[in-house]
Design an enzyme around this catalytic site. Structure first.
Site, PDB file in Angstrom:
ATOM      1  N   ASN A   1      -5.794  -8.949  -7.951  1.00  0.00           N
ATOM      2  CA  ASN A   1      -6.161  -9.581  -6.768  1.00  0.00           C
ATOM      3  C   ASN A   1      -7.382 -10.437  -6.332  1.00  0.00           C
ATOM      4  O   ASN A   1      -7.273 -11.300  -5.712  1.00  0.00           O
ATOM      5  CB  ASN A   1      -5.877  -8.600  -5.632  1.00  0.00           C
ATOM      6  CG  ASN A   1      -6.886  -7.659  -5.720  1.00  0.00           C
ATOM      7  OD1 ASN A   1      -6.932  -6.999  -6.731  1.00  0.00           O
ATOM      8  ND2 ASN A   1      -7.659  -7.181  -4.662  1.00  0.00           N
TER       9      ASN A   1
ATOM     10  N   CYS B   1      -8.951  -6.485   2.379  1.00  0.00           N
ATOM     11  CA  CYS B   1      -9.128  -4.853   2.748  1.00  0.00           C
ATOM     12  C   CYS B   1     -10.479  -4.531   2.942  1.00  0.00           C
ATOM     13  O   CYS B   1     -10.725  -3.682   4.045  1.00  0.00           O
ATOM     14  CB  CYS B   1      -8.474  -3.875   2.158  1.00  0.00           C
ATOM     15  SG  CYS B   1      -7.463  -4.396   0.500  1.00  0.00           S
TER      16      CYS B   1
ATOM     17  N   GLN C   1       0.519  -9.454  -6.502  1.00  0.00           N
ATOM     18  CA  GLN C   1      -0.002 -10.857  -6.514  1.00  0.00           C
ATOM     19  C   GLN C   1       0.659 -11.789  -7.409  1.00  0.00           C
ATOM     20  O   GLN C   1       0.873 -12.838  -7.190  1.00  0.00           O
ATOM     21  CB  GLN C   1      -1.355 -10.618  -6.725  1.00  0.00           C
ATOM     22  CG  GLN C   1      -2.319 -10.028  -6.013  1.00  0.00           C
ATOM     23  CD  GLN C   1      -2.628 -10.617  -4.655  1.00  0.00           C
ATOM     24  OE1 GLN C   1      -2.456 -12.120  -4.497  1.00  0.00           O
ATOM     25  NE2 GLN C   1      -3.135 -10.139  -3.517  1.00  0.00           N
TER      26      GLN C   1
ATOM     27  N   THR D   1      13.259   3.634  10.500  1.00  0.00           N
ATOM     28  CA  THR D   1      14.127   2.367  10.862  1.00  0.00           C
ATOM     29  C   THR D   1      13.564   1.275   9.883  1.00  0.00           C
ATOM     30  O   THR D   1      12.141   1.154  10.129  1.00  0.00           O
ATOM     31  CB  THR D   1      14.417   2.192  12.312  1.00  0.00           C
ATOM     32  OG1 THR D   1      15.089   3.190  12.918  1.00  0.00           O
ATOM     33  CG2 THR D   1      15.123   0.848  12.409  1.00  0.00           C
TER      34      THR D   1
ATOM     35  N   THR E   1       0.784  -1.165   0.096  1.00  0.00           N
ATOM     36  CA  THR E   1       0.013   0.027   0.013  1.00  0.00           C
ATOM     37  C   THR E   1       1.086   1.222  -0.038  1.00  0.00           C
ATOM     38  O   THR E   1       0.706   2.170  -0.802  1.00  0.00           O
ATOM     39  CB  THR E   1      -0.791   0.028   1.169  1.00  0.00           C
ATOM     40  OG1 THR E   1      -1.837  -1.257   0.989  1.00  0.00           O
ATOM     41  CG2 THR E   1      -1.739   1.246   1.458  1.00  0.00           C
TER      42      THR E   1
ATOM     43  N   HIS F   1       4.354 -10.307   2.764  1.00  0.00           N
ATOM     44  CA  HIS F   1       3.349 -11.009   2.874  1.00  0.00           C
ATOM     45  C   HIS F   1       2.409 -11.795   1.732  1.00  0.00           C
ATOM     46  O   HIS F   1       1.789 -12.855   2.054  1.00  0.00           O
ATOM     47  CB  HIS F   1       2.577 -10.603   4.205  1.00  0.00           C
ATOM     48  CG  HIS F   1       1.190  -9.815   3.759  1.00  0.00           C
ATOM     49  ND1 HIS F   1       0.075 -10.317   3.648  1.00  0.00           N
ATOM     50  CD2 HIS F   1       1.294  -8.473   3.454  1.00  0.00           C
ATOM     51  CE1 HIS F   1      -0.872  -9.233   3.457  1.00  0.00           C
ATOM     52  NE2 HIS F   1       0.066  -8.184   3.442  1.00  0.00           N
TER      53      HIS F   1
END
Lengths: 397, 409
Positions: free
Chosen positions: B147, B349, B175, B234, B69, B197
């Site tokens: 997706n 989502c 995807q 970071t 995103t 992920h």
């Protein structure tokens, strides 16, 4: 040098303001959510999704409890840098959209770079950034803030705890002054959460940023407190699936969020004892160092300071040279983000240190996993390095 | 529970888990100069090299983000140049992910056909329009593999059109990555958004891979100057380590480095090659072939009255979108969940929302857009998952359609 302890098996890590070791207890809580319960927390249509969602919400409650907020006032982000960007740019952009004519945005010369840059960036959007000086002890004089607020101000952003000096600003007093002038108040509490008690309700702050990896949680997650009563409205930095009530889109990294929650739970349970233990270690380190090197000077106030921090100016040897001579010791010259820079630290400059003194200054960060042997080694190693004795003189003593 | 919702998130690959656990033992901040910091930095930089090589770019042109995103938002912020003087007109495919749509709400929309494939003639016209109405060139955003349906877009053809017209092409490869070979240089695009992920790595990391000519971008999240000033904060070291390990798993590179003269020919055949390779990738995993499992699932569903949305297009082997006429998607998903099958009604989502899929609506599927579920096989799917689906789906379809009957009568 008969007091010098043996060489440690691994480097002694005294840079806990750059980042902290992920607490094994935090890791243990996170692990099942990687491989066994791997659902997307937004897939609320099936049980694997709802299990992750429930655990993430439990984590949200832990974060909220640590700072005195309601769970629904906590927005998860990728870290404190993102939280600071959302808070500052989001509040300013909402003001533009809602027709507010307040244009001044006040922050302090010793803020973290991401706050300084977020504030400075807003000049392009028609805002008036203002960077207030601090006193030589690192604290902001409340009168300086009061004077700056004579011009209608949209937002005041002052960090709870400084990342280089550990100085704790009087946020409740400063927030009260800002609120009385009708400004929003944001605090970057990345270095303060879990180290000093924080209560957003009593402090009356509107926005507060925090980071997981500064409090023994995993890297890659943080949070932003956004007050609901009265409601603080922000324009998101980016949008998408509308997660986190539209303020922060993107799949919630469930294992990281759960790790942050556990880190907050542990911090709340252990903060008081830990602060005392760490403060004792700091006294021990400073005493030992002063015995060897009485001229070492501590910068900034020792009274309003987190227990783990020391910011030390050495008499003759530069910090870079000291670090080169102590490869088994992890300390820093200042903020990690600017570690590779040769410029003197702007935080130390703001405290009034001339460049040559800033160049002889080290930051030491004592943490949860620091032992008495670690600080003994650090004091001996730094003293030896400053005297120009090679490391084997330390390690073989 | 049979997990058939991989497009929401893939199960963590064991190699990714091992890499992540090892990185969790590295305490330092990668920006710190001491030994612990340098150790953390090595983890990040080695992951950068792996990922850049895997996806056809240079390490210095890869920017780590918190996820896709943010990577999509960064691409559109930086390449579209926001509201600045170098602002580009943005053109989006009609079936883009919400993170792309939200980043350019005023964009022109490129229509897709009934299979979900972008209309390249329409793209050529939109690009001409951009030249006619706007002195500046355009930024085009296309999703490589959708997706919800798995439909593959003709990216190399689109990239040629874009380059011919001076436009930039951003590709959401979230995807596709890890399921088919994805190579920025071979595609000819300007940027790729990637998510850890969605390819079997941990949540909390993603990347924007840029073509060399556009890699000096301005940050969306400003901070301590990390990622060469292109993304402050970071970096999530363990998630990045897992991301690289997952991406490196079992995927041969699509193309070898080649010189400029042969690049053109290779690009032309690239789309066909992607479609062809899609079915063969999983062989390396010594698990059942995804397309075989997917085809079996589709036969079961079609026999029970379902229609396959986008089934005639080149697709990802792991994804199918099944519409059951007259039956609301959320009812199907809940019934299957109670029967031990985890699937979704479109993008994760938007789970929990009652809106119908904008992807299926753009394909002209009308009411079916609210009646389709997405079945997406994870990398470790087995024949047992298909058997469970074979038992549950017809039961669900019969029960929910029987419940409809009185109302229809």
């Amino acid at each position: 040098m008969n007091r010098v302890p043996p060489r440690p098996n691994r480097p002694v890590y005294l840079d806990n303001q750059a980042t902290t070791r992920c607490d094994p207890r935090v890791l243990a809580v996170m692990l099942p959510w990687f491989s066994e319960q791997y659902g997307n927390p937004h897939s609320v249509e099936h049980v694997m999704g709802t299990a992750a969602e429930t655990a993430a919400e439990e984590a949200r409650a832990h974060v909220a409890a640590l700072i005195g907020a309601e769970p629904r006032e906590v927005v998860f982000t990728s870290g404190a840098t993102e939280s600071n960007n959302i808070a500052i740019k989001g509040a300013a952009r909402h003001a533009l959209r809602s027709g507010s004519d307040r244009r001044r945005i006040i922050t302090v010369a010793t803020e973290h770079k991401c706050v300084m840059e977020s504030v400075a960036d807003l000049k392009a959007d028609g805002f008036e950034p203002m960077f207030l000086p601090v006193r030589p002890d690192g604290l902001l004089d409340p009168e300086t803030l009061r004077d700056a607020l004579a011009v209608p101000t949209l937002l005041v952003s002052i960090m709870t705890v400084n990342n280089e000096t550990g100085v704790v600003q009087d946020i409740p007093a400063l927030a009260a002054i800002a609120k009385a002038a009708g400004a929003l108040f944001h605090t970057d509490a990345a270095q303060g959460v879990g180290k000093v008690p924080i209560d957003v309700t009593a402090w009356k702050v509107d926005l507060l940023s925090l980071s997981s990896h500064k409090i023994y949680g995993p890297k890659g997650v943080g949070a932003l407190f956004v007050r609901r009563r009265p409601r603080v409205r922000l324009v998101p930095l980016f949008s998408g699936g509308g997660q986190e009530r539209g303020l922060r889109s993107g799949t919630l990294p469930a294992p990281l969020v759960i790790g942050l929650g556990e880190a907050c739970r542990l911090a709340q349970a252990e903060m008081a004892d830990e602060a005392k233990r760490i403060a004792d270690l700091r006294t021990r380190l400073l005493d030992r160092l002063h015995t060897e090197l009485p001229e070492v000077r501590v910068n900034a106030t020792m009274t309003a300071r987190i227990p783990g921090n020391l910011n030390l100016t050495f008499p003759t040897v530069t910090a870079a040279e000291l670090m080169a001579r102590t490869p088994d010791l992890c300390v820093s010259t200042g903020s990690a983000c600017s570690s590779a820079e040769v410029e003197p630290s702007y935080v130390l400059t703001a405290l009034g240190l001339p460049p040559d003194e800033a160049a002889r200054t080290l930051r030491i960060g004592i943490g949860r996993f620091t032992s008495a042997a670690d600080v003994d080694f650090a004091a001996a190693a730094l003293a030896a390095a400053h005297a120009g004795r090679p490391m084997h003189a330390v390690t073989q003593a | 529970m049979h997990y058939l919702d991989a497009n929401a998130t893939e199960p963590l690959r064991p190699t990714a888990r091992a890499a992540m656990l090892a990185a969790l033992e590295v305490t330092g901040n990668p920006s710190s100069v001491h030994g612990a910091g340098r150790a953390a930095r090595r983890v990040v930089e080695s992951a950068r090299v792996t990922l850049a090589a895997q996806f056809g770019g240079r390490p210095e042109d890869l920017v780590f983000t918190s996820g896709a995103t943010e990577a999509n938002a960064l691409a559109i912020h930086a390449l579209g140049a926001g509201d600045g003087p170098r602002r580009r007109r943005v053109i989006l495919g009609a079936t883009e992910h919400d993170s792309v749509r939200a980043a350019a709400p005023d964009a022109a929309v490129l229509q897709v056909d009934r299979q979900g494939v972008a209309d390249l003639e329409a793209l050529a016209e939109l690009l001409s329009d951009a030249l006619a109405n706007d002195p500046g060139p355009a930024l085009v955003c296309l999703i490589l593999a959708n997706n919800e349906t798995g439909t593959l877009q003709p990216i190399t053809e689109a990239a040629k059109l874009c380059r011919h017209r001076g436009a930039w092409l951003h590709v959401d490869a979230v995807q596709a990555a890890g399921r088919i070979p994805v190579d920025l240089a071979a595609l000819g695009a300007h940027s790729l958004a990637l998510s850890s992920h969605k390819l079997g790595g941990p949540m909390g990391a993603g990347a924007l891979l840029l073509a060399p000519e556009v890699s000096a971008i301005t940050a969306l999240i400003r901070g301590g100057g990390q990622e060469r000033g292109r993304r402050g904060g970071t970096p999530p070291v363990p998630a990045i380590a897992g991301f690289a390990a997952a991406a490196a798993f079992g995927l041969p590179r699509l193309t070898e480095p080649r010189d400029a003269e042969t690049q053109h020919d290779a690009a032309t055949s690239c789309d066909a090659e992607i479609a062809h390779n899609a079915a063969t990738i999983r062989d390396a995993d010594s698990l059942p072939d995804a397309a075989t499992l997917r085809d079996a699932i589709e036969r079961i569903a079609v026999n029970a009255g379902a229609l396959v949305c986008g089934g005639a297009a080149p697709r990802l082997a792991n994804t199918t979108c099944l519409a059951l006429p007259g039956v609301r998607a959320d009812a199907q998903v809940i019934a299957l969940d109670l029967d031990g099958i985890a699937v979704s009604a479109g993008a994760a989502c938007s789970s929990g929302k009652v809106t119908s899929s904008h992807v299926l609506a753009a394909m002209g599927l009308g009411a079916l857009a609210g009646e389709a579920i997405r079945v997406s096989l994870p990398w470790n799917a087995t024949a047992a998952d298909v058997d469970a689906f074979a038992a549950a789906y017809p039961r669900m379809a019969a029960r929910l359609r029987a419940a409809l009957a009185p109302r229809a009568a």
